[in-house]
Design a protein around this motif. Structure first.
Motif, PDB file in Angstrom:
ATOM      1  N   HIS A  75      53.596  42.155  35.923  1.00  0.00           N
ATOM      2  CA  HIS A  75      52.634  41.147  35.499  1.00  0.00           C
ATOM      3  C   HIS A  75      52.179  40.241  36.627  1.00  0.00           C
ATOM      4  O   HIS A  75      51.417  39.304  36.385  1.00  0.00           O
ATOM      5  CB  HIS A  75      53.228  40.297  34.373  1.00  0.00           C
ATOM      6  N   THR A  78      47.282  38.179  37.910  1.00  0.00           N
ATOM      7  CA  THR A  78      46.744  37.299  36.879  1.00  0.00           C
ATOM      8  C   THR A  78      47.745  37.031  35.767  1.00  0.00           C
ATOM      9  O   THR A  78      47.571  36.075  35.014  1.00  0.00           O
ATOM     10  CB  THR A  78      45.483  37.896  36.239  1.00  0.00           C
ATOM     11  N   GLY A  81      46.578  40.456  30.525  1.00  0.00           N
ATOM     12  CA  GLY A  81      46.249  41.811  30.126  1.00  0.00           C
ATOM     13  C   GLY A  81      45.216  41.807  29.027  1.00  0.00           C
ATOM     14  O   GLY A  81      45.164  40.898  28.206  1.00  0.00           O
ATOM     15  N   GLN A 122      44.601  46.731  36.272  1.00  0.00           N
ATOM     16  CA  GLN A 122      44.544  45.911  37.481  1.00  0.00           C
ATOM     17  C   GLN A 122      44.970  44.486  37.167  1.00  0.00           C
ATOM     18  O   GLN A 122      44.518  43.898  36.194  1.00  0.00           O
ATOM     19  CB  GLN A 122      43.124  45.871  38.038  1.00  0.00           C
ATOM     20  N   ARG A 123      45.845  43.940  38.009  1.00  0.00           N
ATOM     21  CA  ARG A 123      46.250  42.555  37.863  1.00  0.00           C
ATOM     22  C   ARG A 123      46.201  41.817  39.212  1.00  0.00           C
ATOM     23  O   ARG A 123      45.983  40.635  39.257  1.00  0.00           O
ATOM     24  CB  ARG A 123      47.675  42.452  37.319  1.00  0.00           C
ATOM     25  N   GLU A 128      40.710  37.036  35.828  1.00  0.00           N
ATOM     26  CA  GLU A 128      40.795  37.358  34.411  1.00  0.00           C
ATOM     27  C   GLU A 128      39.434  37.808  33.881  1.00  0.00           C
ATOM     28  O   GLU A 128      39.344  38.739  33.076  1.00  0.00           O
ATOM     29  CB  GLU A 128      41.305  36.159  33.606  1.00  0.00           C
ATOM     30  N   GLN A 131      38.839  41.329  34.818  1.00  0.00           N
ATOM     31  CA  GLN A 131      39.614  42.221  33.966  1.00  0.00           C
ATOM     32  C   GLN A 131      38.919  42.443  32.630  1.00  0.00           C
ATOM     33  O   GLN A 131      38.789  43.580  32.165  1.00  0.00           O
ATOM     34  CB  GLN A 131      41.019  41.653  33.722  1.00  0.00           C
TER      35      GLN A 131
END
Length: 169
Positions: A75, A78, A81, A122-123, A128, A131
């Motif tokens: 995690h 960011t 999810g 992708q994090r 955010e 995403q």
């Protein structure tokens, strides 16, 4: 258990999970296709929690290089999810389905009866908003492919979506 719990909003569209795996997990959801309204609700919840934490003299752990620090390395970044649930009975059976998802930086997790949980992969190095936009764009493509298969057409070519941070994984 002491100091753990789930707190649910009155309308059941947002909830907070405390001290399970991470210290805090915020969730927001609703039926339908308004990802933007769900994201707005989640941002509002996060801002409220952050303000309450700051009033106590604390803040979320944030590193310039790694993003938000969490108990799970998966995690990092960011710590955010995005998951959209889609009915893809035809596309989900296609042998290249998961490869198609990977090309769009998505992960697909199979449920029952052709239902799929489609989420971002992708994090690190993305925001955010990037995403959310990536998942929305990818889901639009997946739905278009499903509709093509429903009409008996061949799958349209997959145009690889650029990685949100400008580098391929």
């Amino acid at each position: 258990p002491d100091a753990r719990g789930v707190f649910v909003a009155d309308d059941d569209r947002a909830w907070a999970w405390l001290n399970e795996e991470d210290h805090l997990r915020l969730f927001a959801g609703e039926a339908g296709d308004s990802v933007a309204s769900v994201f707005t609700r989640l941002c509002s919840a996060e801002a409220s929690v952050r303000e309450a934490v700051r009033q106590q003299g604390h803040d979320f752990a944030l590193d310039d290089r790694f993003g938000f620090l969490t108990t799970s390395p998966a995690h990092l970044g960011t710590a955010f999810g995005v998951t959209v649930f889609l009915d893809l009975p035809n596309l989900g059976e296609h042998p290249d389905f998961r490869s198609i998802c990977r090309q769009m930086h998505l992960q697909a997790h199979q449920g029952e009866f052709g239902h799929w949980a489609i989420c971002d992969s992708q994090r690190m190095g993305v925001s955010e908003v990037q995403q959310v936009n990536g998942v929305v764009a990818g889901c639009r493509k997946l739905v278009a492919m499903e509709r093509a298969l429903e009409r008996g057409e061949a799958l349209p070519p997959v145009v690889q979506l650029p990685c949100a941070h400008g580098m391929d994984p």
